[in-house]
Write a protein that holds these residues in place. Sequence first.
Motif, short mmCIF file in Angstrom:
data_model
loop_
_atom_site.label_atom_id
_atom_site.label_comp_id
_atom_site.label_asym_id
_atom_site.label_seq_id
_atom_site.Cartn_x
_atom_site.Cartn_y
_atom_site.Cartn_z
N ILE A 1 -51.34 41.29 -54.43
CA ILE A 1 -50.34 40.30 -54.01
C ILE A 1 -48.94 40.92 -53.95
O ILE A 1 -48.25 40.78 -52.93
CB ILE A 1 -50.38 39.06 -54.93
N PRO A 2 -48.46 41.61 -55.00
CA PRO A 2 -47.16 42.25 -54.88
C PRO A 2 -47.09 43.27 -53.75
O PRO A 2 -46.04 43.42 -53.10
CB PRO A 2 -46.97 42.93 -56.25
N THR A 3 -48.19 43.97 -53.48
CA THR A 3 -48.20 44.93 -52.37
C THR A 3 -48.00 44.21 -51.05
O THR A 3 -47.24 44.67 -50.18
CB THR A 3 -49.52 45.72 -52.36
N LEU A 4 -48.68 43.07 -50.87
CA LEU A 4 -48.50 42.30 -49.64
C LEU A 4 -47.08 41.77 -49.54
O LEU A 4 -46.46 41.84 -48.46
CB LEU A 4 -49.50 41.15 -49.60
N VAL A 5 -46.54 41.25 -50.63
CA VAL A 5 -45.17 40.75 -50.62
C VAL A 5 -44.20 41.87 -50.22
O VAL A 5 -43.30 41.67 -49.39
CB VAL A 5 -44.80 40.16 -51.98
N ALA A 6 -44.37 43.06 -50.82
CA ALA A 6 -43.49 44.18 -50.49
C ALA A 6 -43.61 44.58 -49.03
O ALA A 6 -42.61 44.93 -48.38
CB ALA A 6 -43.80 45.36 -51.40
N ARG A 7 -44.82 44.53 -48.51
CA ARG A 7 -45.03 44.87 -47.10
C ARG A 7 -44.29 43.89 -46.19
O ARG A 7 -43.66 44.29 -45.21
CB ARG A 7 -46.53 44.84 -46.79
N ILE A 8 -44.36 42.61 -46.52
CA ILE A 8 -43.65 41.61 -45.72
C ILE A 8 -42.14 41.81 -45.84
O ILE A 8 -41.42 41.80 -44.85
CB ILE A 8 -44.05 40.20 -46.17
N ARG A 9 -41.67 42.01 -47.07
CA ARG A 9 -40.23 42.16 -47.30
C ARG A 9 -39.69 43.40 -46.58
O ARG A 9 -38.52 43.42 -46.16
CB ARG A 9 -39.96 42.25 -48.80
N SER A 10 -40.51 44.43 -46.42
CA SER A 10 -40.04 45.66 -45.77
C SER A 10 -39.71 45.43 -44.30
O SER A 10 -39.00 46.23 -43.69
CB SER A 10 -41.09 46.77 -45.90
N THR A 11 -40.21 44.33 -43.72
CA THR A 11 -39.90 44.01 -42.32
C THR A 11 -38.60 43.25 -42.19
O THR A 11 -38.16 42.96 -41.07
CB THR A 11 -41.03 43.17 -41.69
N GLY A 12 -38.00 42.86 -43.31
CA GLY A 12 -36.78 42.08 -43.30
C GLY A 12 -37.01 40.59 -43.49
O GLY A 12 -36.04 39.83 -43.62
N ALA A 13 -38.25 40.16 -43.48
CA ALA A 13 -38.56 38.74 -43.68
C ALA A 13 -38.43 38.36 -45.15
O ALA A 13 -38.70 39.17 -46.04
CB ALA A 13 -39.97 38.43 -43.20
N LYS A 14 -38.01 37.15 -45.39
CA LYS A 14 -38.05 36.59 -46.73
C LYS A 14 -39.43 35.99 -46.96
O LYS A 14 -40.13 35.64 -46.01
CB LYS A 14 -36.94 35.54 -46.89
N VAL A 15 -39.81 35.86 -48.23
CA VAL A 15 -41.16 35.41 -48.58
C VAL A 15 -41.08 34.18 -49.47
O VAL A 15 -40.28 34.14 -50.41
CB VAL A 15 -41.95 36.53 -49.30
N ALA A 16 -41.92 33.19 -49.17
CA ALA A 16 -42.06 32.01 -50.02
C ALA A 16 -43.54 31.89 -50.39
O ALA A 16 -44.38 31.64 -49.52
CB ALA A 16 -41.57 30.76 -49.31
N PHE A 17 -43.85 32.07 -51.65
CA PHE A 17 -45.23 32.06 -52.14
C PHE A 17 -45.48 30.78 -52.92
O PHE A 17 -44.72 30.42 -53.82
CB PHE A 17 -45.48 33.28 -53.04
N VAL A 18 -46.58 30.10 -52.58
CA VAL A 18 -46.95 28.84 -53.25
C VAL A 18 -48.04 29.13 -54.28
O VAL A 18 -49.14 29.58 -53.93
CB VAL A 18 -47.45 27.80 -52.24
N GLY A 19 -47.76 28.85 -55.54
CA GLY A 19 -48.75 29.03 -56.60
C GLY A 19 -49.62 27.80 -56.73
O GLY A 19 -49.20 26.67 -56.44
#
Length: 226
Positions: free
Chosen positions: A125-143
């Motif tokens: 999960i953190p790897t996916l979040v970092a991958r998304i963030r590296s594109t400049g997008a912000k991330v909103a994760f629902v637990g």
Amino acid sequence: MRAAFLAPFALLAACVATPSSDDAILAIGDSVMAWNGAAGIPEATAAALGRPVTDRSKSLAQITNPNGAAAALGFDITRQFAGAGGGWDWVILTGGGNDIRDDCATPRMDATRDALIGPRGTGDIPTLVARIRSTGAKVAFVGYYDGAETSPTGFTPCQPAFDVMNARMTQLAARDPGLVFLDAGDVIDPGDLGLYARDLVHPSARGSAVIGRALATAMRAVERGS
């Protein structure tokens, strides 16, 4: 706080999406995100923000699907993002429950949970979040929220793992101003059956709307602070 997500296995090929504006939102994830179709969490979030959304979430999806054919058909959340192109303002997502479900309440649960998100903030999960963030997008994760109080479900044994995962996601978000973590258990009352679908696992249309509005509020707060 937590629950989960299952639905009929629909083998539909995913289309490549491109943002329709600089404010566009991409939604990826499993059936908690996908449930209720046009009245789902992504659509409720987008409506509250007044922005377009492209929803690539799919029931039964895993963060990492070991079945290559299923992954190629959209049942792998990491691949859902990889196939969506770039240029997104926000990516909203949920996931991990289908990865861990078969291991809940077994000796394998802790290792599977830690592979998704470990105590030091590493994992799929953190790897996916970092991958998304590296594109400049912000991330909103629902637990995940807790299942309804009235009856146990197939995901009830997973709730201790979801509690730990949510706590770790909270810590991860505290280190990144471009990452929002919403514990859906903060807005889904397990005593209110109207927030649940008939299976007592997925959100009802009203439950999706409640989560979507809360997510939009959290996303606005990040934007005001940036």
